[in-house]
Write a protein that holds these residues in place. Sequence first.
Motif, PDB file in Angstrom:
ATOM      1  N   ARG A   1       0.921  -0.774   0.078  1.00  0.00           N
ATOM      2  CA  ARG A   1      -0.024  -0.008  -0.455  1.00  0.00           C
ATOM      3  C   ARG A   1       0.668   1.325   0.010  1.00  0.00           C
ATOM      4  O   ARG A   1       2.156   1.353   0.294  1.00  0.00           O
TER       5      ARG A   1
ATOM      6  N   LYS B   1      -0.985  -2.206  -4.385  1.00  0.00           N
ATOM      7  CA  LYS B   1      -2.358  -2.666  -4.135  1.00  0.00           C
ATOM      8  C   LYS B   1      -3.129  -1.580  -3.646  1.00  0.00           C
ATOM      9  O   LYS B   1      -4.459  -1.370  -3.728  1.00  0.00           O
ATOM     10  N   GLU B   2      -3.177  -0.809  -3.134  1.00  0.00           N
ATOM     11  CA  GLU B   2      -3.997   0.214  -2.308  1.00  0.00           C
ATOM     12  C   GLU B   2      -3.663   1.511  -1.626  1.00  0.00           C
ATOM     13  O   GLU B   2      -2.354   1.221  -1.727  1.00  0.00           O
TER      14      GLU B   2
ATOM     15  N   LYS C   1      -8.259   5.738  -1.295  1.00  0.00           N
ATOM     16  CA  LYS C   1      -9.322   6.032  -0.381  1.00  0.00           C
ATOM     17  C   LYS C   1      -8.873   6.827   0.244  1.00  0.00           C
ATOM     18  O   LYS C   1      -7.411   7.392   0.578  1.00  0.00           O
TER      19      LYS C   1
END
Length: 412
Positions: free
Chosen positions: A352, A381-382, A402
Amino acid sequence: MSIDEIKQVIVDQSEILTRKMRGNIIKRDVPDLLKYLKIPNALAILGVRRSGKSTLSILLLKDKKFSYINFDDERLKGLKTEDLNKILQAIYELYGDIEYMIFDEIHNVEGWELFVSRLRDIKKIIVTGSNSKMLSGELATFITGRHSDYVLFPFSFKEYLRFKGWEVQETDLYSTFKISQLKNELENYLIEGGFPESILLGRDQINFIYNDILFKDVISRYKIRDIEKFRDFARTLISYYSNEVSLRALSKVIDVNKVTVESWANGLNDAYLIFFLPRYGEKLRQRLTYNKKVYTVDPGIISNIAIRGKDKGRIMENLVAIKLFRELQGTEHLFYIRNNYEVDFYDEINSRLIQVTYASDKVENREIKGLIEGYKLTKAKELIIVSWDIKDTLKVEGREIKIVPVYEFLLK
């Protein structure tokens, strides 16, 4: 030192512990450490001074019969290696043949490694220490692969709230009223920090804790002679929190040679007062040559010790860094990225990328662009942006980003 004198120390310390354990003892958010207490494996609980290592050790064994001795006691100063067997005899005479033993700050005794190495074959041993080098000497040599270590930090924001009597629930993060309370408490946490004594007794304790760390864990251990210049250096380095730092340039500023400055910086790092975060490079040689970013172990140290202006964004970044250090138990797989863009954190283990910004209205494009460019380099991935109080999800170039408020990031 006679065995009767040692017994007096042990009993006096035991009485203090008994009174202490009757107080407000806060559950720490740590993994199951008891699973590491299996003969012949020793458990080492490490971390900055006054972070609660001895209390955690006692909590782990609260339902068991154990002995405890703190080698930071001034009455034990100057204890020799040959005296350690007297410690063992005093324990046996007081408690009988017990299974569990806690040796607090035992690294104060030179040659302690052989003593623990011998005992861990027949006892379940917890040792604590406020210096990361305590496991790099003879102990590591004698029991390679037969010890487990855990680094304990001062209270996290979640533990800080627990100390204040608030066990945060998932639903609290959806309550307008509770969120406003969380933000108020976070402002307090930024000032008070997470050292248990400073929360209990007041911010003035931070200065005492800080000076103890400098003198007991760095100046004394590394035999630093120019104490005033070292103190100036330590305060200056702390003031660089969440920034890249060049030790070479800093050595010129304070007029101390680079080798000495590097030794001082390593001492502060070994004492868990500061942490260095390496810059990501695809080749190992690149990682070794880049400047590192520096972070401080607790926001209370920043608010009380740093000499530069208090920057909310940088303090937030420091909070996120400490959370990641705590979770990953080190910086071996954590980096920052700086090319033509910047990413605050690349968590290689969890794949991440994390940006931190003091944004409460709109996230700047450079933060988003940094994540996208970082993704192209790492394929993480994040992608996460930690803001002051924005909660949102973006789709940029096919990637989901996010945005989470810092209080939520710290609590989850």
